[in-house]
Scaffold this active site. Sequence first.
Site, PDB file in Angstrom:
ATOM      1  N   SER A 275       5.642  26.826  -3.932  1.00  0.00           N
ATOM      2  CA  SER A 275       4.868  26.292  -5.057  1.00  0.00           C
ATOM      3  C   SER A 275       4.877  24.776  -5.006  1.00  0.00           C
ATOM      4  CB  SER A 275       5.472  26.761  -6.379  1.00  0.00           C
ATOM      5  OG  SER A 275       4.869  26.110  -7.480  1.00  0.00           O
TER       6      SER A 275
ATOM      7  N   TYR B 176      12.739  27.975 -11.832  1.00  0.00           N
ATOM      8  CA  TYR B 176      11.614  28.235 -10.931  1.00  0.00           C
ATOM      9  C   TYR B 176      11.396  27.077  -9.964  1.00  0.00           C
ATOM     10  CZ  TYR B 176       6.885  29.279  -9.328  1.00  0.00           C
ATOM     11  OH  TYR B 176       5.778  29.532  -8.545  1.00  0.00           O
TER      12      TYR B 176
END
Length: 269
Positions: A159, A173
């Site tokens: 990501s 995350y």
Amino acid sequence: MDLQNLFSVKDKVVLVTGGAKGIGLMISTGYVRNGATVYIASRDAAACEKAAAELTKAGPGKAYALPADLQKYDDIQRLVAELEKREKCLNVLVNNSGANWGETYDKYPDAAFTKVMMLNLQRVFTLTQACTPLMERAVKEAKDNGGVADPARVINIGSIDGIRVPALETYAYSASKAGLHHLSKVLSNHLGKRNITVNVLACGPFMSKMMAATLEQFRDTIEAGVPLGRIGTPEDVAGTCIWLSSRAGAYINGAIITVDGGSSRAAKL
């Protein structure tokens, strides 16, 4: 060096975790539509079966469901054992399954790190390690058939939040994805010597279950922050995976490829 063969993934065996929904389904669809055999793994058995049936019906490749809770070590061992019963080798492993947890700093729970780091980072290593013998068989088969330049592939779905500082409070995350990016670099060195490439797609905003609520509320703002002015499409992420899995991507190893329309490079002033 014709394009049809240069970018072909026909007849390759691919395992996509989280391949029944969101970005994972986009990737699974791309492979099946280009003639690959795809195994879809996630803990949602019904979603895996539904996606596999629909993709196989559309063809020309095939898809099969291999449900497993990838948080659990034993489930990963069972998954790989079942795959080994069905296939003699694995050409491509796409580690896409992931979890997120959003909460303010003062209330962020310890359990969030346990869950998110386990699935997004530790289990990527666990599954890759378990699949390595199957990928090495794919390498040997390619060499036996004269395809010495065709390594097995590991594609990890990272990501841009593992590169930049995200606006949302998703501490575990972003930390897990930054760790995944570096783990992928380390693995690219060790597995590259076994003729297995390891690369990362640092994805920006795509329509997925994880992003659905955020996009519903902030889509205009998010798209305004992307130089290309839109969120990602299935072709964007599936096409990148197909390129990396084809002869055209055989010499790419240890790369972090931003699939984000340039949003991680956008100026904020």
